[in-house]
Motif scaffolding. Sequence first.
Motif, PDB file in Angstrom:
ATOM      1  N   THR A  27      -9.287 -32.734 -21.242  1.00 45.92           N
ATOM      2  CA  THR A  27      -9.955 -31.927 -22.265  1.00 45.92           C
ATOM      3  C   THR A  27     -10.505 -32.775 -23.404  1.00 45.92           C
ATOM      4  O   THR A  27     -11.488 -32.406 -24.031  1.00 45.92           O
ATOM      5  CB  THR A  27      -8.981 -30.881 -22.854  1.00 45.92           C
ATOM      6  OG1 THR A  27      -7.874 -31.552 -23.443  1.00 45.92           O
ATOM      7  CG2 THR A  27      -8.492 -29.945 -21.765  1.00 45.92           C
ATOM      8  N   SER A  28      -9.864 -33.910 -23.690  1.00 45.57           N
ATOM      9  CA  SER A  28     -10.390 -34.805 -24.728  1.00 45.57           C
ATOM     10  C   SER A  28      -9.858 -36.205 -24.492  1.00 45.57           C
ATOM     11  O   SER A  28      -8.758 -36.379 -23.971  1.00 45.57           O
ATOM     12  CB  SER A  28     -10.009 -34.335 -26.134  1.00 45.57           C
ATOM     13  OG  SER A  28      -8.632 -34.524 -26.377  1.00 45.57           O
ATOM     14  N   VAL A  29     -10.657 -37.195 -24.888  1.00 45.76           N
ATOM     15  CA  VAL A  29     -10.272 -38.598 -24.786  1.00 45.76           C
ATOM     16  C   VAL A  29     -10.709 -39.292 -26.064  1.00 45.76           C
ATOM     17  O   VAL A  29     -11.894 -39.303 -26.399  1.00 45.76           O
ATOM     18  CB  VAL A  29     -10.914 -39.293 -23.570  1.00 45.76           C
ATOM     19  CG1 VAL A  29     -10.530 -40.775 -23.541  1.00 45.76           C
ATOM     20  CG2 VAL A  29     -10.497 -38.621 -22.272  1.00 45.76           C
ATOM     21  N   THR A  30      -9.761 -39.841 -26.813  1.00 43.91           N
ATOM     22  CA  THR A  30     -10.061 -40.620 -28.013  1.00 43.91           C
ATOM     23  C   THR A  30      -9.200 -41.876 -27.963  1.00 43.91           C
ATOM     24  O   THR A  30      -8.419 -42.077 -27.028  1.00 43.91           O
ATOM     25  CB  THR A  30      -9.774 -39.826 -29.293  1.00 43.91           C
ATOM     26  OG1 THR A  30      -8.394 -39.438 -29.305  1.00 43.91           O
ATOM     27  CG2 THR A  30     -10.648 -38.575 -29.362  1.00 43.91           C
ATOM     28  N   ASN A  31      -9.316 -42.707 -28.984  1.00 47.01           N
ATOM     29  CA  ASN A  31      -8.477 -43.907 -29.022  1.00 47.01           C
ATOM     30  C   ASN A  31      -8.271 -44.353 -30.451  1.00 47.01           C
ATOM     31  O   ASN A  31      -9.066 -44.039 -31.347  1.00 47.01           O
ATOM     32  CB  ASN A  31      -9.125 -45.043 -28.217  1.00 47.01           C
ATOM     33  CG  ASN A  31     -10.381 -45.583 -28.859  1.00 47.01           C
ATOM     34  OD1 ASN A  31     -11.452 -44.975 -28.751  1.00 47.01           O
ATOM     35  ND2 ASN A  31     -10.288 -46.725 -29.510  1.00 47.01           N
ATOM     36  N   CYS A  32      -7.148 -45.070 -30.671  1.00 39.14           N
ATOM     37  CA  CYS A  32      -6.911 -45.777 -31.925  1.00 39.14           C
ATOM     38  C   CYS A  32      -7.010 -47.260 -31.621  1.00 39.14           C
ATOM     39  O   CYS A  32      -7.643 -47.656 -30.646  1.00 39.14           O
ATOM     40  CB  CYS A  32      -5.565 -45.386 -32.533  1.00 39.14           C
ATOM     41  SG  CYS A  32      -4.151 -45.863 -31.520  1.00 39.14           S
ATOM     42  N   MET A  33      -6.373 -48.125 -32.407  1.00 39.54           N
ATOM     43  CA  MET A  33      -6.533 -49.552 -32.232  1.00 39.54           C
ATOM     44  C   MET A  33      -5.944 -50.035 -30.912  1.00 39.54           C
ATOM     45  O   MET A  33      -6.472 -50.944 -30.277  1.00 39.54           O
ATOM     46  CB  MET A  33      -5.884 -50.305 -33.401  1.00 39.54           C
ATOM     47  CG  MET A  33      -6.125 -51.802 -33.372  1.00 39.54           C
ATOM     48  SD  MET A  33      -5.443 -52.633 -34.834  1.00 39.54           S
ATOM     49  CE  MET A  33      -6.478 -51.942 -36.127  1.00 39.54           C
ATOM     50  N   PRO A  55      -1.098 -51.716 -13.598  1.00 40.64           N
ATOM     51  CA  PRO A  55      -1.285 -52.980 -14.329  1.00 40.64           C
ATOM     52  C   PRO A  55      -2.189 -52.780 -15.545  1.00 40.64           C
ATOM     53  O   PRO A  55      -3.233 -52.130 -15.459  1.00 40.64           O
ATOM     54  CB  PRO A  55      -1.942 -53.890 -13.292  1.00 40.64           C
ATOM     55  CG  PRO A  55      -1.518 -53.336 -11.981  1.00 40.64           C
ATOM     56  CD  PRO A  55      -1.436 -51.845 -12.163  1.00 40.64           C
ATOM     57  N   GLY A  56      -1.773 -53.320 -16.656  1.00 37.21           N
ATOM     58  CA  GLY A  56      -2.538 -53.182 -17.889  1.00 37.21           C
ATOM     59  C   GLY A  56      -2.032 -52.088 -18.788  1.00 37.21           C
ATOM     60  O   GLY A  56      -2.314 -52.081 -19.983  1.00 37.21           O
ATOM     61  N   VAL A  57      -1.276 -51.121 -18.251  1.00 38.91           N
ATOM     62  CA  VAL A  57      -0.682 -50.062 -19.060  1.00 38.91           C
ATOM     63  C   VAL A  57       0.632 -50.576 -19.634  1.00 38.91           C
ATOM     64  O   VAL A  57       1.567 -50.883 -18.896  1.00 38.91           O
ATOM     65  CB  VAL A  57      -0.450 -48.788 -18.227  1.00 38.91           C
ATOM     66  CG1 VAL A  57       0.328 -47.758 -19.047  1.00 38.91           C
ATOM     67  CG2 VAL A  57      -1.783 -48.205 -17.781  1.00 38.91           C
ATOM     68  N   LEU A  58       0.709 -50.670 -20.954  1.00 40.24           N
ATOM     69  CA  LEU A  58       1.867 -51.252 -21.631  1.00 40.24           C
ATOM     70  C   LEU A  58       2.903 -50.223 -22.040  1.00 40.24           C
ATOM     71  O   LEU A  58       3.994 -50.579 -22.483  1.00 40.24           O
ATOM     72  CB  LEU A  58       1.404 -52.027 -22.865  1.00 40.24           C
ATOM     73  CG  LEU A  58       0.337 -53.091 -22.604  1.00 40.24           C
ATOM     74  CD1 LEU A  58      -0.098 -53.730 -23.902  1.00 40.24           C
ATOM     75  CD2 LEU A  58       0.841 -54.131 -21.628  1.00 40.24           C
ATOM     76  N   GLY A  59       2.554 -48.949 -21.910  1.00 37.80           N
ATOM     77  CA  GLY A  59       3.498 -47.897 -22.266  1.00 37.80           C
ATOM     78  C   GLY A  59       2.798 -46.559 -22.274  1.00 37.80           C
ATOM     79  O   GLY A  59       1.568 -46.479 -22.395  1.00 37.80           O
ATOM     80  N   VAL A  60       3.562 -45.481 -22.132  1.00 36.02           N
ATOM     81  CA  VAL A  60       3.031 -44.118 -22.131  1.00 36.02           C
ATOM     82  C   VAL A  60       3.931 -43.270 -23.010  1.00 36.02           C
ATOM     83  O   VAL A  60       5.161 -43.272 -22.840  1.00 36.02           O
ATOM     84  CB  VAL A  60       2.958 -43.527 -20.714  1.00 36.02           C
ATOM     85  CG1 VAL A  60       2.464 -42.085 -20.764  1.00 36.02           C
ATOM     86  CG2 VAL A  60       2.048 -44.356 -19.819  1.00 36.02           C
ATOM     87  N   GLY A  74      -8.891 -54.074 -28.020  1.00 37.66           N
ATOM     88  CA  GLY A  74      -9.994 -54.600 -27.213  1.00 37.66           C
ATOM     89  C   GLY A  74     -10.150 -53.805 -25.942  1.00 37.66           C
ATOM     90  O   GLY A  74     -11.175 -53.157 -25.708  1.00 37.66           O
ATOM     91  N   THR A  75      -9.120 -53.794 -25.104  1.00 36.20           N
ATOM     92  CA  THR A  75      -9.186 -53.067 -23.833  1.00 36.20           C
ATOM     93  C   THR A  75      -9.382 -51.581 -24.066  1.00 36.20           C
ATOM     94  O   THR A  75     -10.220 -50.943 -23.425  1.00 36.20           O
ATOM     95  CB  THR A  75      -7.899 -53.315 -23.021  1.00 36.20           C
ATOM     96  OG1 THR A  75      -7.761 -54.701 -22.768  1.00 36.20           O
ATOM     97  CG2 THR A  75      -7.946 -52.564 -21.702  1.00 36.20           C
ATOM     98  N   VAL A  76      -8.601 -51.000 -24.988  1.00 38.57           N
ATOM     99  CA  VAL A  76      -8.674 -49.557 -25.182  1.00 38.57           C
ATOM    100  C   VAL A  76     -10.038 -49.131 -25.705  1.00 38.57           C
ATOM    101  O   VAL A  76     -10.554 -48.064 -25.346  1.00 38.57           O
ATOM    102  CB  VAL A  76      -7.546 -49.097 -26.143  1.00 38.57           C
ATOM    103  CG1 VAL A  76      -7.810 -49.570 -27.563  1.00 38.57           C
ATOM    104  CG2 VAL A  76      -7.390 -47.597 -26.107  1.00 38.57           C
ATOM    105  N   ALA A  77     -10.673 -49.976 -26.527  1.00 36.50           N
ATOM    106  CA  ALA A  77     -11.997 -49.634 -27.056  1.00 36.50           C
ATOM    107  C   ALA A  77     -13.056 -49.600 -25.959  1.00 36.50           C
ATOM    108  O   ALA A  77     -14.059 -48.899 -26.087  1.00 36.50           O
ATOM    109  CB  ALA A  77     -12.399 -50.642 -28.135  1.00 36.50           C
ATOM    110  N   LYS A  78     -12.845 -50.354 -24.873  1.00 36.11           N
ATOM    111  CA  LYS A  78     -13.791 -50.358 -23.764  1.00 36.11           C
ATOM    112  C   LYS A  78     -13.505 -49.241 -22.765  1.00 36.11           C
ATOM    113  O   LYS A  78     -14.421 -48.665 -22.188  1.00 36.11           O
ATOM    114  CB  LYS A  78     -13.729 -51.712 -23.051  1.00 36.11           C
ATOM    115  CG  LYS A  78     -14.116 -52.901 -23.925  1.00 36.11           C
ATOM    116  CD  LYS A  78     -13.936 -54.215 -23.171  1.00 36.11           C
ATOM    117  CE  LYS A  78     -14.246 -55.410 -24.059  1.00 36.11           C
ATOM    118  NZ  LYS A  78     -14.014 -56.698 -23.351  1.00 36.11           N
TER     119      LYS A  78
END
Length: 476
Positions: A27-33, A55-60, A74-78
Motif C-alpha cells: 500500500t505504501s513504500v517510503t524510506n528513512c536514512m 542477503p543485504g537485509v540487516l534486520g526487520v 545508500g542502498t535503501v535510497a536506491k
Amino acid sequence: MPPDTTDDAPGVAALLLPLLGGPANLTSVTNCMTRLRVTVRDPSAVRRGELRALPGVLGVVEDGTAFQIVLGPGTVAKVAPELAQYAEGGPVTARALAERGAALRAARKARNATPAKELLRRIAQIFVPLIPALIGCGIVAGLAGLLANLHRLPGLAPGLAACASGFMSLIAVFVGCNTAKEFGGTPVLGGAVAAVTVFPGVERVTAFGERLAPGQGGVLGALAAALIATRVERWCRRRVPEALDVLVTPAVTVLVAGLVTLYGLMYAAGVVATAVGRFADRLLANGGAAAGFVLGGLFLPLVMLGLHQALIPIHATLIQEQGCTVLLPILAMAGAGQVGAALAVYARLPHNGPVRRTIRSALPAGLLGIGEPLIYGVSLPLGRPFVTACVGGAFGGGVVGLLAQWGDRVGATAIGPSGWALFPLLQGTHGPVRAVAVYGAGLLTGYAAGFVITYFFGMGKVSEATKASEEPAGIS
C-alpha cells in the motif's frame, strides 16, 4: 540462497517483492536514512523468515501492517523508488483507494499509539529535513575557523563565514515553514510569522519591560510562532467566506500570530532557550563523568525507538545560543559502544557466516555513526550484546564528560553526523586539535569497553560452537 544483489536496486526490489506478498499487497513504500518502510494490506502474506534471510537485509521490524526493513544508507535510497513503483502501479479504482486509505490509517494508528509518540514524530518531521543544510553549513564553519586559526587566506574567511552563517541566521523561517506544513497550515504563512523572530526591527519592541533581540528564543520561538499561525489560519478557513478568504485569512494570520509572537512567545521562548543552555553547562560542569556515563548509556535505546530525533530542537537551540551543542559528542559515544560490541560478536563467532556477513555490511555505517543496521541486524536480535553495547557507550560518554569537567569541553557545530563523521564539525574550548583528541579518546574508550564487556559477558549461550548454518537466538 539467492545471490547478493545489494548493489543492484532493481534486483533487490525484485527479490523483496514476492517476500512482501506481491504488488497487490503493497500500500505504501517510503524510506528513512537506513530503513525501507513498507505498509502492506495483509501481514500474513509476508514471508518473514525468507525476508530476514535475504542477503543485504540487516534486520526487520514489524508493527502491525507496517514493516521496517533495514538495508543501510545508500542502498535503501536506491531500492525504495524501485519498490515504490509496484505500490503505485496498481489499478486506481475507488475500492483500491479505499483499501489503501484504510491500511494507511491502520498502520499510522499502530505506529503512533500515544499522543506523546505522535508529538515526537511530528517534531522530527519538522527538523529532520533541515539536517543536510545544518551539516553543510557546520562543515563550512569549521573550515572557516580552521583558516582563521592558521591565519591563512584572510580574504576568503569572510566569504566562508557568510556561507556558513546565512542558513543559521534564517533557520527560524525554515522551521516555521516545516511546522506549518506538518500541522496542516500553509508553509509560507508559517515561515512569514516565524520570520518576525529574526527581523532586525524587533529590537524596537518592548515586551514584559525588556527590549527584544533579533533571534530571541531561537528555533523554539519559531516553532511556537508557526503553531500559533497554523491555529489562526485554520480558524479563519472555517469562518471566512470563500470570496474573501484569499485576502482576509493571510492578513489575519500574520497580524494575530505576529503580535502574539512579539508580545509573548519571543520572551517566553528566550527564557526557555537560555535555561537549556545553562542546564547543559551546569550538567557538564558539575556532573562530568557521571552525566556523560548516563547520557552515553541511554542513547542507544532512544535510537532503537526512534525517539532520538526529539532531541534535535535541543541541539539546534544550543547551536544558536552557544555556537555548538555539547550534548552530541557525548551521545555519539553510544555508537562507539555498538561498534565495539559488534566486533566482539564477530570475534566470538568465527564460524557463523550469516552473522559475520551482516556485521561486515553494517560496520562501515556504524563507524560513521549510523547505528540502526547494527542494532537491528546484530545486537538487538542477540539480546545481551545490545545491553553491553549500551555499557560501552556509557564508558565513552563518561570519558568525554570527565574531560569536559576538567575544562576540555567539546561541542558539535551541526547535528546529524556522529562517529567518525563528526570530526569535521567539532569545536572545543582549546581549539580544534584538542577537540579532536578529546572526542577520539571517547570513541576509543567506547570501542574498547563495548568489545571487552561483550566478549566476556555479552554472548550468553552463543559461543564459538554455533554452527555456520545456524543463526543465534532471535535471528531468523
